[in-house]
Design an enzyme around this catalytic site. Structure first.
Site, mmCIF file in Angstrom:
data_model
loop_
_atom_site.group_PDB
_atom_site.id
_atom_site.type_symbol
_atom_site.label_atom_id
_atom_site.label_comp_id
_atom_site.label_asym_id
_atom_site.label_seq_id
_atom_site.Cartn_x
_atom_site.Cartn_y
_atom_site.Cartn_z
ATOM 1 N N ASP A 1 -7.461 -7.964 0.443
ATOM 2 C CA ASP A 1 -6.525 -8.255 1.524
ATOM 3 C C ASP A 1 -7.256 -7.979 2.816
ATOM 4 O OD1 ASP A 1 -6.236 -5.192 1.292
ATOM 5 O OD2 ASP A 1 -5.221 -5.675 3.162
ATOM 6 N N CYS B 1 -5.160 -28.903 10.558
ATOM 7 C CA CYS B 1 -6.332 -29.770 10.604
ATOM 8 C C CYS B 1 -5.974 -31.242 10.378
ATOM 9 C CB CYS B 1 -7.368 -29.294 9.588
ATOM 10 S SG CYS B 1 -8.071 -27.690 10.031
ATOM 11 N N HIS C 1 -4.234 -22.197 9.584
ATOM 12 C CA HIS C 1 -5.570 -22.664 9.199
ATOM 13 C C HIS C 1 -6.428 -21.537 8.637
ATOM 14 C CE1 HIS C 1 -9.521 -24.286 8.983
ATOM 15 N NE2 HIS C 1 -9.914 -23.215 9.659
ATOM 16 N N ASP D 1 0.866 -1.179 0.000
ATOM 17 C CA ASP D 1 0.000 0.000 0.000
ATOM 18 C C ASP D 1 0.904 1.231 0.000
ATOM 19 O OD1 ASP D 1 1.017 0.162 2.544
ATOM 20 O OD2 ASP D 1 -0.870 -0.245 3.550
ATOM 21 N N CYS E 1 -5.309 -28.379 5.662
ATOM 22 C CA CYS E 1 -4.088 -27.725 6.133
ATOM 23 C C CYS E 1 -3.367 -28.584 7.161
ATOM 24 C CB CYS E 1 -4.395 -26.324 6.687
ATOM 25 S SG CYS E 1 -4.946 -26.283 8.393
ATOM 26 N N CYS F 1 -10.898 -29.318 5.899
ATOM 27 C CA CYS F 1 -9.699 -28.549 5.568
ATOM 28 C C CYS F 1 -8.492 -29.473 5.487
ATOM 29 C CB CYS F 1 -9.473 -27.471 6.632
ATOM 30 S SG CYS F 1 -7.987 -26.487 6.347
HETATM 31 ZN ZN LIG Z 1 -7.233 -26.194 8.483
#
Ligand SMILES: [Zn+2]
Length: 346
Positions: A240, A283, A309, A61, A280, A278
């Site tokens: 964002d 998880c 996550h 920015d 990730c 999920c």
């Molecule tokens: Zn996750």
């Protein structure tokens, strides 16, 4: 875009972001990096990509938003904005041209123009004056950018920012003027300044048919998970927000089944993953009970696992949106999301 305010997404390594989460574009804050460590220091270290060892793209920015929201005593004139550092009170000045130079010193792939971002609410007259100054500054900056950028060995883009507070007529006028500049992309700014959420979406809608469809459009500083497809429905390509990372650290986790406030006693002996849908690292490997324990104990690992996550969740939503657009089923996707919109303050 995950937000990396101080040249880091808090709690994650660049390997986490690049290899695991597969983020390709992150955001850095010019105001913070200008004050510390300083743009000349970052330039001497080979630019922001090399300094922070980030193989992907970086958007910065202009620093204007933080000058207006964080710094002490500031004075705006046609020439720029004088402000005091929130770190030590030192006086500094941003001019439209200097913020371009600072961002080019970083080596930002996408730089943003210095704009005047009014608080909410303001009068139509105040908003009009700020918007007109934003347009004049954007013109100056594009001229400056087009003079200096061709001499650089790397390619950069500079996005003007649509302002106009919560007045659709001002936003449309602003967009019409900015489109004349034929920039590589356009941002919709001045959102998330305390206005009711539906109003932010109305402001994105206001310039939807004016901004060129063949350039990326970036809504700055938004939004909640349920709002992401709403912005896309209004023509927005990029967003964002600090919400996924900041809320993660505060114990507020976004899942495909809704919000999880990890400190709640009901998770004390919950062996299930945070989000069964999920993929990730968090998880796949840890239970809600363990995450709650780490949070309660104030452990550093909690922030890292939770941030990982929440950012994955945001990137998953955007991936689902892109997929549905390619399949021609985005309206159905949007309808599904609208059926279960949750109150962010719930
Ligand atoms: Zn996750």
């Amino acid at each position: 875009m995950p937000v990396g305010t101080q040249a880091t997404v808090k709690g994650l390594s660049q390997r986490d972001l690049w290899d695991d989460l597969r983020a390709r574009l992150i955001l850095g804050n010019t105001y913070h990096l200008f004050l510390r460590p300083g743009h000349e220091s970052i330039r001497r270290m080979g630019g922001l990509h090399k300094f922070m060892s980030w193989p992907g793209a970086i958007l910065t920015d202009s620093g204007g938003f933080q000058v207006f929201s964080l710094s002490g005593l500031r004075r705006i004139s046609e020439d720029g904005v004088l402000f005091q550092s929130h770190l030590n009170g030192d006086p500094h000045k941003f001019t439209p041209e200097s913020t371009v130079d600072v961002q080019l010193a970083f080596g930002s792939d996408i730089a943003m123009v210095l704009d005047e971002c009014p608080p909410y609410p303001v009068s139509h007259e105040f908003a009009r004056e700020a918007m007109e100054r934003t347009v004049r500054w954007a013109r100056r900056q594009l001229v400056h950018f087009r003079r200096v950028a061709p001499d650089l060995p790397t390619r950069h883009a500079l996005f003007p920012i649509v302002q106009g507070s919560m007045f659709p007529d001002l936003r449309r006028r602003c967009a019409e003027e900015l489109v004349q500049l034929d920039a590589d992309g356009y941002a919709v700014g001045g959102l998330s300044v305390g206005e009711p959420r539906p109003l932010s979406l109305d402001m994105a809608e206001a310039t939807r048919d004016i901004l060129p469809a063949d350039r990326p459009r970036y809504a700055m500083g938004v939004g909640m998970p349920d709002e992401l497809p709403e912005y896309v429905a209004r023509g927005i390509d990029m967003m964002d927000c600090v919400l996924p990372s900041r809320n993660a650290r505060n114990g507020w986790l976004f899942t495909s089944e809704g919000r999880v406030v990890i400190k709640h006693a009901r998770y004390k002996e919950d062996p299930s993953p945070l989000d069964p849908n999920c993929s990730c690292y968090t998880c796949r490997n840890y239970s809600r009970a363990y995450l709650r324990h780490l949070f309660q104990a104030g452990e550093i690992l909690y922030a890292s696992l939770a941030t990982r996550h929440n950012i994955q969740r945001y990137l998953d939503i955007m991936a689902q949106i892109r997929h549905s657009i390619l399949l021609g089923s985005f309206p159905q996707f949007l309808g599904g999301v609208r059926g279960k919109v949750s109150d962010p303050l719930d």
